[in-house]
Design an enzyme around this catalytic site. Structure first.
Site, PDB file in Angstrom:
ATOM      1  N   MET A  27       0.834  -1.203   0.000  1.00 56.33           N
ATOM      2  CA  MET A  27       0.000   0.000   0.000  1.00 56.33           C
ATOM      3  C   MET A  27       0.874   1.260   0.000  1.00 56.33           C
ATOM      4  O   MET A  27       0.392   2.358   0.264  1.00 56.33           O
ATOM      5  CB  MET A  27      -0.946   0.004   1.200  1.00 56.33           C
ATOM      6  N   GLY A  28       2.160   1.081  -0.295  1.00 56.97           N
ATOM      7  CA  GLY A  28       3.033   2.250  -0.415  1.00 56.97           C
ATOM      8  C   GLY A  28       3.495   2.799   0.917  1.00 56.97           C
ATOM      9  O   GLY A  28       3.352   2.165   1.956  1.00 56.97           O
ATOM     10  N   LEU A  30       6.685   3.290   1.621  1.00 58.13           N
ATOM     11  CA  LEU A  30       7.564   2.129   1.793  1.00 58.13           C
ATOM     12  C   LEU A  30       8.618   2.334   2.873  1.00 58.13           C
ATOM     13  O   LEU A  30       9.105   3.434   3.093  1.00 58.13           O
ATOM     14  CB  LEU A  30       8.246   1.824   0.455  1.00 58.13           C
ATOM     15  N   HIS A  31       8.944   1.213   3.531  1.00 55.17           N
ATOM     16  CA  HIS A  31      10.009   1.200   4.532  1.00 55.17           C
ATOM     17  C   HIS A  31      10.834  -0.071   4.324  1.00 55.17           C
ATOM     18  O   HIS A  31      10.578  -0.843   3.394  1.00 55.17           O
ATOM     19  CB  HIS A  31       9.418   1.289   5.944  1.00 55.17           C
ATOM     20  N   GLY A  33      10.837  -2.857   5.724  1.00 58.70           N
ATOM     21  CA  GLY A  33      10.056  -4.103   5.699  1.00 58.70           C
ATOM     22  C   GLY A  33       9.636  -4.433   4.275  1.00 58.70           C
ATOM     23  O   GLY A  33       9.835  -5.557   3.783  1.00 58.70           O
ATOM     24  N   HIS A  34       9.074  -3.435   3.585  1.00 58.64           N
ATOM     25  CA  HIS A  34       8.694  -3.638   2.180  1.00 58.64           C
ATOM     26  C   HIS A  34       9.923  -3.979   1.341  1.00 58.64           C
ATOM     27  O   HIS A  34       9.898  -4.863   0.495  1.00 58.64           O
ATOM     28  CB  HIS A  34       8.068  -2.365   1.605  1.00 58.64           C
ATOM     29  N   GLN A  58     -10.503  -2.918   1.930  1.00 55.07           N
ATOM     30  CA  GLN A  58     -10.013  -3.580   3.140  1.00 55.07           C
ATOM     31  C   GLN A  58     -10.035  -2.663   4.362  1.00 55.07           C
ATOM     32  O   GLN A  58      -9.625  -3.064   5.446  1.00 55.07           O
ATOM     33  CB  GLN A  58      -8.622  -4.182   2.929  1.00 55.07           C
ATOM     34  N   MET A 181       8.397  -2.282  11.910  1.00 51.61           N
ATOM     35  CA  MET A 181       8.197  -1.211  10.926  1.00 51.61           C
ATOM     36  C   MET A 181       6.795  -1.292  10.356  1.00 51.61           C
ATOM     37  O   MET A 181       6.258  -2.369  10.115  1.00 51.61           O
ATOM     38  CB  MET A 181       9.226  -1.307   9.819  1.00 51.61           C
TER      39      MET A 181
HETATM   40  P1  AMP Z   1       1.372  -2.926   3.467  1.00 47.85           P
HETATM   41  O1  AMP Z   1       1.957  -1.877   2.584  1.00 47.85           O
HETATM   42  O2  AMP Z   1       1.271  -2.529   4.899  1.00 47.85           O
HETATM   43  O3  AMP Z   1       0.096  -3.517   2.899  1.00 47.85           O
HETATM   44  O4  AMP Z   1       2.411  -4.120   3.478  1.00 47.85           O
HETATM   45  C1  AMP Z   1       2.820  -4.733   2.281  1.00 47.85           C
HETATM   46  C2  AMP Z   1       3.609  -5.980   2.605  1.00 47.85           C
HETATM   47  O5  AMP Z   1       4.753  -5.641   3.391  1.00 47.85           O
HETATM   48  C3  AMP Z   1       2.802  -6.992   3.438  1.00 47.85           C
HETATM   49  O6  AMP Z   1       3.079  -8.303   2.983  1.00 47.85           O
HETATM   50  C4  AMP Z   1       3.332  -6.772   4.821  1.00 47.85           C
HETATM   51  O7  AMP Z   1       3.232  -7.908   5.652  1.00 47.85           O
HETATM   52  C5  AMP Z   1       4.785  -6.436   4.542  1.00 47.85           C
HETATM   53  N1  AMP Z   1       5.347  -5.706   5.680  1.00 47.85           N
HETATM   54  C6  AMP Z   1       4.857  -4.586   6.260  1.00 47.85           C
HETATM   55  N2  AMP Z   1       5.623  -4.233   7.310  1.00 47.85           N
HETATM   56  C7  AMP Z   1       6.609  -5.162   7.405  1.00 47.85           C
HETATM   57  C8  AMP Z   1       7.702  -5.373   8.293  1.00 47.85           C
HETATM   58  N3  AMP Z   1       7.954  -4.547   9.308  1.00 47.85           N
HETATM   59  N4  AMP Z   1       8.504  -6.439   8.084  1.00 47.85           N
HETATM   60  C9  AMP Z   1       8.262  -7.296   7.061  1.00 47.85           C
HETATM   61  N5  AMP Z   1       7.250  -7.162   6.201  1.00 47.85           N
HETATM   62  C10 AMP Z   1       6.428  -6.114   6.360  1.00 47.85           C
END
Ligand code: AMP
Length: 284
Positions: A27-28, A30-31, A33-34, A58, A181
């Site tokens: 969902m952008g 980005l950090h 984790g992404h 969602q 993150m």
């Molecule tokens: P989101 O942008 O929050 O929908 O996350 C996109 C993807 O990044 C999802 O598969 C999340 O589980 C993964 N994600 C988000 N935060 C982290 C994190 N801190 N460590 C690892 N993966 C992450």
């Protein structure tokens, strides 16, 4: 790096790819984790596609869809540095054309935890992930264990729909002080940022008790609730010690458990989790 904003453009770029395609839906905002998912995708595939789409279906009424943080220029620059091939960032009308009335729903494991506290959330997630998979046609798709239930739900959907996209789950990336993150961390004031450490501290506490031999799941839940209860800015949504495969609450931990929680810090709802013990069923 190419940027596709329509389904037609994305499909055309996909047709030009040969070999394995790794896909990272996001969902952008980005950090790291992404970016850990992007790096894993790049390593294992000939091409990497990342989507940036804040998916309205969602989010529940009163949730943060409108104010979800967005910074497209920064995201694109980070993805360019990672040498991503294609970024798919469609507007809402492109993913949900007028009259779209088909949804994908996974029953059972969506009834608990996040599903119980965010009605309709997983229906939105599985619907958009199924649509993105249809458009991007990846070989492998990469998800973070940060959203452990989402990973389990997506795996179940793929099994049930008999799709053969490989689902890869990767570890949670944390700040140096332990906070997982999350794009939503941007909402936190300095006081809230400090208070948000109760999530990882509570999970660490559960890990310590487990390592010391505790197997009574309720004792672990109680210890986590107590620790969070001592933080005035924190309010528990749920605290769980569940079977990692079924996500049903455990009485006694036999081999492994998923300890997970959702906590509100002020107006911001944060989630985190840790797997206790060895597990053959934990998503890898
Ligand atoms: P989101 O942008 O929050 O929908 O996350 C996109 C993807 O990044 C999802 O598969 C999340 O589980 C993964 N994600 C988000 N935060 C982290 C994190 N801190 N460590 C690892 N993966 C992450």
């Amino acid at each position: 790096m190419r940027v596709a904003t329509t389904v037609a453009e994305m499909r055309a770029l996909r047709r030009g790819m040969s070999g394995d395609v790794g896909f990272v839906p996001t969902m952008g905002y980005l950090h790291e984790g992404h970016l850990s998912l992007v790096r894993a995708a790049r390593e294992a595939n000939a091409h990497t596609v990342v989507s940036i789409f804040v998916n309205p279906t969602q989010f529940g009424p009163g949730e943060d869809f409108e104010r979800y943080p967005r910074d497209t220029e920064r995201d694109l620059s980070l993805l360019r540095d990672e040498r991503v091939d294609v970024v798919f960032m469609p507007p809402v009308e492109e993913m949900y054309p007028d009259g779209a009335s088909t949804f994908v729903e996974v029953e059972g494991i969506t009834d608990v935890l996040e599903g119980a506290h965010r009605p309709g959330h997983f229906r939105g997630v599985t619907t958009v992930v199924a649509k993105l998979f249809n458009i991007v046609q990846p070989t492998r798709a990469y998800f973070g264990r940060k959203d452990a239930q989402q990973l389990a739900v997506v795996r179940k959907m793929m099994r049930d729909l008999q799709r053969d996209i490989e689902i890869v789950g990767l570890p949670i990336v944390r700040e140096p002080d332990g906070l997982a993150m999350s794009s939503r961390n941007a909402y936190l004031s300095p006081e809230e940022r400090a208070a948000a450490l109760v999530l990882s501290r509570a999970l660490n506490k559960a890990g310590e008790l487990f390592a010391a031999g505790a197997r009574d799941a309720e004792a672990l839940r109680r210890a986590m609730r107590e620790l969070i209860g001592a933080e005035p800015l924190a309010r528990v949504d749920y605290v769980s010690v569940a079977d990692p495969a079924t996500l049903q609450e455990l009485d006694r931990i036999e081999s492994s458990a998923l300890a997970s929680l959702a906590v509100r810090i002020g107006r911001t709802r944060l989630i985190d989790n840790v797997t206790l013990g060895e597990s053959t069923t934990t998503p890898s």
